[in-house]
Design a protein around this motif. Structure first.
Motif, PDB file in Angstrom:
ATOM      1  N   ALA A  58      30.861  65.779  29.496  1.00 52.82           N
ATOM      2  CA  ALA A  58      30.769  64.564  28.681  1.00 52.82           C
ATOM      3  C   ALA A  58      29.339  64.238  28.279  1.00 52.82           C
ATOM      4  CB  ALA A  58      31.371  63.385  29.451  1.00 52.82           C
ATOM      5  N   ASN A  59      28.363  64.816  28.979  1.00 48.18           N
ATOM      6  CA  ASN A  59      26.945  64.556  28.703  1.00 48.18           C
ATOM      7  C   ASN A  59      26.205  65.880  28.539  1.00 48.18           C
ATOM      8  OD1 ASN A  59      26.703  61.426  29.333  1.00 48.18           O
ATOM      9  ND2 ASN A  59      27.926  62.326  30.982  1.00 48.18           N
ATOM     10  N   ARG A 213      42.819  69.504  25.955  1.00 43.69           N
ATOM     11  CA  ARG A 213      43.458  68.643  26.954  1.00 43.69           C
ATOM     12  C   ARG A 213      42.451  67.759  27.701  1.00 43.69           C
ATOM     13  NH1 ARG A 213      47.874  71.895  30.450  1.00 43.69           N
ATOM     14  NH2 ARG A 213      48.241  69.734  31.113  1.00 43.69           N
ATOM     15  N   SER A 214      41.178  67.885  27.391  1.00 43.39           N
ATOM     16  CA  SER A 214      40.164  67.055  28.064  1.00 43.39           C
ATOM     17  C   SER A 214      40.317  65.596  27.654  1.00 43.39           C
ATOM     18  CB  SER A 214      38.754  67.540  27.703  1.00 43.39           C
ATOM     19  OG  SER A 214      38.571  68.884  28.062  1.00 43.39           O
ATOM     20  N   ARG A 215      40.094  64.719  28.594  1.00 40.96           N
ATOM     21  CA  ARG A 215      40.134  63.276  28.319  1.00 40.96           C
ATOM     22  C   ARG A 215      38.763  62.690  28.581  1.00 40.96           C
ATOM     23  NH1 ARG A 215      45.870  60.762  30.603  1.00 40.96           N
ATOM     24  NH2 ARG A 215      47.271  62.118  29.381  1.00 40.96           N
ATOM     25  N   ILE A 216      38.091  62.313  27.495  1.00 38.91           N
ATOM     26  CA  ILE A 216      36.770  61.690  27.587  1.00 38.91           C
ATOM     27  C   ILE A 216      36.801  60.416  26.742  1.00 38.91           C
ATOM     28  CG2 ILE A 216      34.303  61.950  27.117  1.00 38.91           C
ATOM     29  CD1 ILE A 216      34.639  64.963  27.394  1.00 38.91           C
ATOM     30  N   PRO A 217      36.645  59.243  27.354  1.00 37.80           N
ATOM     31  CA  PRO A 217      36.368  59.017  28.774  1.00 37.80           C
ATOM     32  C   PRO A 217      37.589  59.303  29.651  1.00 37.80           C
ATOM     33  CG  PRO A 217      36.692  56.932  27.651  1.00 37.80           C
ATOM     34  CD  PRO A 217      36.671  57.986  26.587  1.00 37.80           C
ATOM     35  N   VAL A 218      37.318  59.588  30.903  1.00 36.73           N
ATOM     36  CA  VAL A 218      38.376  59.938  31.834  1.00 36.73           C
ATOM     37  C   VAL A 218      39.299  58.749  32.064  1.00 36.73           C
ATOM     38  CG1 VAL A 218      37.031  59.280  33.877  1.00 36.73           C
ATOM     39  CG2 VAL A 218      38.837  61.004  34.085  1.00 36.73           C
ATOM     40  N   GLN A 219      40.577  59.036  32.256  1.00 34.82           N
ATOM     41  CA  GLN A 219      41.560  58.013  32.607  1.00 34.82           C
ATOM     42  C   GLN A 219      41.964  58.236  34.057  1.00 34.82           C
ATOM     43  OE1 GLN A 219      44.794  57.829  29.790  1.00 34.82           O
ATOM     44  NE2 GLN A 219      43.437  58.192  28.051  1.00 34.82           N
ATOM     45  N   ALA A 229      41.692  62.153  38.092  1.00 35.70           N
ATOM     46  CA  ALA A 229      41.998  61.938  36.679  1.00 35.70           C
ATOM     47  C   ALA A 229      43.503  61.982  36.433  1.00 35.70           C
ATOM     48  CB  ALA A 229      41.302  62.989  35.828  1.00 35.70           C
ATOM     49  N   GLU A 230      43.968  61.126  35.555  1.00 39.38           N
ATOM     50  CA  GLU A 230      45.361  61.155  35.138  1.00 39.38           C
ATOM     51  C   GLU A 230      45.636  62.475  34.417  1.00 39.38           C
ATOM     52  OE1 GLU A 230      49.143  59.824  34.968  1.00 39.38           O
ATOM     53  OE2 GLU A 230      47.518  58.564  35.731  1.00 39.38           O
ATOM     54  N   GLY A 231      46.568  63.246  34.946  1.00 42.10           N
ATOM     55  CA  GLY A 231      46.880  64.526  34.327  1.00 42.10           C
ATOM     56  C   GLY A 231      45.960  65.659  34.732  1.00 42.10           C
ATOM     57  N   GLY A 232      44.991  65.392  35.595  1.00 45.20           N
ATOM     58  CA  GLY A 232      44.090  66.434  36.072  1.00 45.20           C
ATOM     59  C   GLY A 232      42.847  66.582  35.208  1.00 45.20           C
ATOM     60  N   PHE A 233      41.971  67.479  35.633  1.00 52.30           N
ATOM     61  CA  PHE A 233      40.732  67.760  34.914  1.00 52.30           C
ATOM     62  C   PHE A 233      40.897  69.061  34.124  1.00 52.30           C
ATOM     63  CE2 PHE A 233      39.488  65.093  38.441  1.00 52.30           C
ATOM     64  CZ  PHE A 233      38.520  64.250  37.900  1.00 52.30           C
ATOM     65  N   TRP A 234      40.606  69.001  32.828  1.00 51.91           N
ATOM     66  CA  TRP A 234      40.758  70.171  31.974  1.00 51.91           C
ATOM     67  C   TRP A 234      39.491  70.372  31.147  1.00 51.91           C
ATOM     68  CZ3 TRP A 234      45.068  73.175  32.517  1.00 51.91           C
ATOM     69  CH2 TRP A 234      46.140  72.593  33.199  1.00 51.91           C
ATOM     70  N   PHE A 235      38.766  71.447  31.440  1.00 45.78           N
ATOM     71  CA  PHE A 235      37.556  71.768  30.698  1.00 45.78           C
ATOM     72  C   PHE A 235      37.444  73.288  30.554  1.00 45.78           C
ATOM     73  CE2 PHE A 235      36.727  67.658  32.648  1.00 45.78           C
ATOM     74  CZ  PHE A 235      36.330  66.928  31.533  1.00 45.78           C
TER      75      PHE A 235
END
Length: 242
Positions: A58-59, A213-219, A229-235
């Motif tokens: 994310a950064n 499938r990444s969620r930024i910002p994380v939920q 993270a909701e749904g896991g971490f995907w990167f």
């Protein structure tokens, strides 16, 4: 923060009486210890690794700066990382420290009150808080780490909070991802070393990038007792050209 949130009373008769040390371990004792090893040694470290990966993806500016330190350290160590070289990586330590501030592996910790104590009110509308012997104090690590008074703009990921100039300004007992005092986490140094070694080798060969499938910002998940993270971490890992 209302100090009444810290108190959870337990009847005095629930305090185990002093007895002789137990020499034999039952099957329940063994299973209980094994479960603690898994929860404390695996789940907490994986949480730290996942949120470190998230923040670097994310950064990208922080990731690039950290990779520069990785490459510099690698050259100084003759192409192979050493324990001493890893400990000298100040920016890596700053990044990991900030991840633990923003996303502590444990939301709260507890302590047993061994003698009566009174906490005087800090605000005009508060009442004194009388702690009885046998009270259990629940200390909200996540709440302290996100308190605007101690960490300005707490939702911002800023490793420079822990640089040589700023880290001494952090008030004592406001940052404690592994607990404090003689009952702090016995495996903290090993957990930090695991995470740093992993991040070192990942950044040496790959760029951590967001994927579909990444969620930024994380939920954050609402069903887990710890942060995840909701749904896991995907990167994704993008191979670096060397």
């Amino acid at each position: 923060m209302n100090i009444s949130l810290f108190k959870l009373l337990v009847p005095k008769n629930n305090i185990p009486a002093k007895s002789k040390p137990v020499k034999d371990l039952s099957e329940i004792d063994v299973v209980a210890q094994a479960m603690i090893f898994f929860l404390a040694g695996f789940d907490s470290v994986s949480t730290l690794m996942c949120f470190t990966t998230y923040e670097l993806a994310a950064n990208p500016d922080i990731q690039d700066r950290l990779r520069q330190e990785v490459m510099t350290t690698l050259d100084e160590c003759g192409g192979k990382i050493t324990y001493e070289g890893l400990l000298k990586m100040k920016y890596l330590d700053m990044v990991v420290s900030e991840v633990l501030r923003k996303w502590p592996s444990t939301l709260a910790t507890d302590r047993l009150c061994l003698k009566p104590y009174t906490i005087n009110p800090a605000l005009p509308d508060e009442q004194p808080l009388h702690l009885e012997e046998g009270s259990i104090l629940m200390i909200p690590i996540y709440g302290m780490h996100h308190d605007q008074e101690y960490f300005p703009n707490p939702d911002r990921f800023d490793p420079d909070r822990f640089n040589d100039e700023n880290k001494d300004n952090i008030k004592p007992y406001t940052y404690f991802p592994f607990g404090l005092g003689p009952r702090n986490c016995i495996g903290s140094r090993f957990a930090l070393l695991e995470n740093k070694v992993l991040m070192f080798y990942i950044l040496m060969y790959f760029e951590i990038v967001p994927v579909e499938r990444s969620r930024i910002p994380v939920q954050l998940s609402k069903t887990s007792i710890n942060l995840t993270a909701e749904g896991g971490f995907w990167f994704g890992l993008k191979r670096l050209k060397r």
